[in-house]
Design a protein around this motif. Structure first.
Motif, mmCIF file in Angstrom:
data_model
loop_
_atom_site.group_PDB
_atom_site.id
_atom_site.type_symbol
_atom_site.label_atom_id
_atom_site.label_comp_id
_atom_site.label_asym_id
_atom_site.label_seq_id
_atom_site.Cartn_x
_atom_site.Cartn_y
_atom_site.Cartn_z
ATOM 1 N N UNK A 38 0.834 -1.208 0.000
ATOM 2 C CA UNK A 38 0.000 0.000 0.000
ATOM 3 C C UNK A 38 0.865 1.253 0.000
ATOM 4 N N UNK A 39 1.948 1.241 0.750
ATOM 5 C CA UNK A 39 2.868 2.375 0.779
ATOM 6 C C UNK A 39 3.480 2.604 -0.596
ATOM 7 N N UNK A 40 3.950 1.545 -1.221
ATOM 8 C CA UNK A 40 4.557 1.656 -2.555
ATOM 9 C C UNK A 40 3.539 2.174 -3.567
ATOM 10 N N UNK A 41 2.339 1.610 -3.532
ATOM 11 C CA UNK A 41 1.299 2.019 -4.478
ATOM 12 C C UNK A 41 0.875 3.465 -4.250
ATOM 13 N N UNK A 42 0.706 3.867 -2.999
ATOM 14 C CA UNK A 42 0.286 5.235 -2.690
ATOM 15 C C UNK A 42 1.348 6.241 -3.128
ATOM 16 N N UNK A 43 2.610 5.910 -2.927
ATOM 17 C CA UNK A 43 3.690 6.786 -3.406
ATOM 18 C C UNK A 43 3.616 6.936 -4.922
ATOM 19 N N UNK A 48 2.692 10.023 -9.650
ATOM 20 C CA UNK A 48 2.083 10.118 -10.967
ATOM 21 C C UNK A 48 1.150 11.306 -11.097
ATOM 22 N N UNK A 49 0.416 11.602 -10.044
ATOM 23 C CA UNK A 49 -0.539 12.709 -10.082
ATOM 24 C C UNK A 49 0.166 14.060 -10.058
ATOM 25 N N UNK A 50 1.161 14.185 -9.199
ATOM 26 C CA UNK A 50 1.810 15.492 -9.038
ATOM 27 C C UNK A 50 2.957 15.718 -10.008
ATOM 28 N N UNK A 51 3.569 14.656 -10.474
ATOM 29 C CA UNK A 51 4.752 14.807 -11.319
ATOM 30 C C UNK A 51 6.019 15.043 -10.515
ATOM 31 N N UNK A 52 5.935 14.930 -9.199
ATOM 32 C CA UNK A 52 7.096 15.127 -8.328
ATOM 33 C C UNK A 52 7.732 13.792 -7.987
ATOM 34 N N UNK A 53 9.022 13.803 -7.784
ATOM 35 C CA UNK A 53 9.754 12.604 -7.386
ATOM 36 C C UNK A 53 9.620 12.439 -5.875
ATOM 37 N N UNK A 54 8.985 11.349 -5.446
ATOM 38 C CA UNK A 54 8.749 11.138 -4.018
ATOM 39 C C UNK A 54 10.042 10.889 -3.243
ATOM 40 N N UNK A 55 11.097 10.475 -3.923
ATOM 41 C CA UNK A 55 12.371 10.219 -3.245
ATOM 42 C C UNK A 55 13.102 11.512 -2.902
ATOM 43 N N UNK A 94 -2.699 16.853 -3.112
ATOM 44 C CA UNK A 94 -2.009 16.601 -4.381
ATOM 45 C C UNK A 94 -2.253 17.720 -5.383
ATOM 46 N N UNK A 95 -3.460 18.287 -5.397
ATOM 47 C CA UNK A 95 -3.752 19.394 -6.315
ATOM 48 C C UNK A 95 -2.851 20.600 -6.040
ATOM 49 N N UNK A 96 -2.525 20.846 -4.775
ATOM 50 C CA UNK A 96 -1.663 21.982 -4.432
ATOM 51 C C UNK A 96 -0.268 21.840 -5.016
ATOM 52 N N UNK A 97 0.177 20.596 -5.223
ATOM 53 C CA UNK A 97 1.550 20.366 -5.659
ATOM 54 C C UNK A 97 1.656 19.807 -7.070
ATOM 55 N N UNK A 98 0.537 19.704 -7.751
ATOM 56 C CA UNK A 98 0.544 19.117 -9.089
ATOM 57 C C UNK A 98 1.307 20.008 -10.056
#
Length: 107
Positions: A38-43, A48-55, A94-98
């Motif tokens: 769930x953690x991997x999928x949520x990241x 994907x939604x924001x276009x930001x690198x979660x790492x 997510x919309x704030x950071x998309x």
């Protein structure tokens, strides 16, 4: 807390599978793997939604969106065809950071 600092234990705690992070080892292997998945999928969803690198992102509120989505994945093992809702808390964050959904202007 940043997204890269989140662990499966954080997801289990947020999902109320455990009441203290020290209890993570008491979960079954299946429950621990479910939290990790769930953690991997949520990241991946947030990335994907924001276009930001979660790492590398420094946006701490995105960690909360990841936890909300991961908990929802654990709570709702299946989604029926009638389910069309999106979690409003996660979507607002997510919309704030998309950055990848904005139209670009070419000069």
């Amino acid at each position: 807390m940043k997204v890269r600092e989140l662990t499966a234990s954080d997801i289990a705690l947020f999902s109320r599978l455990i009441m203290d992070s020290s209890e993570f080892d008491t979960l079954t292997d299946l429950e621990r793997r479910e939290c990790e998945s769930a953690l991997t999928a949520a990241k991946a969803v947030v990335e994907g939604y924001t276009g930001l690198d979660m790492a590398t992102t420094e946006q701490e509120d995105l960690a909360y969106a990841v936890k909300v989505l991961a908990a929802e994945m654990i709570d709702s093992h299946q989604i029926t065809a009638q389910y069309t809702g999106k979690n409003p808390v996660a979507m607002q964050i997510m919309d704030m950071h998309s950055s990848n959904l904005l139209p670009s202007v070419e000069v």
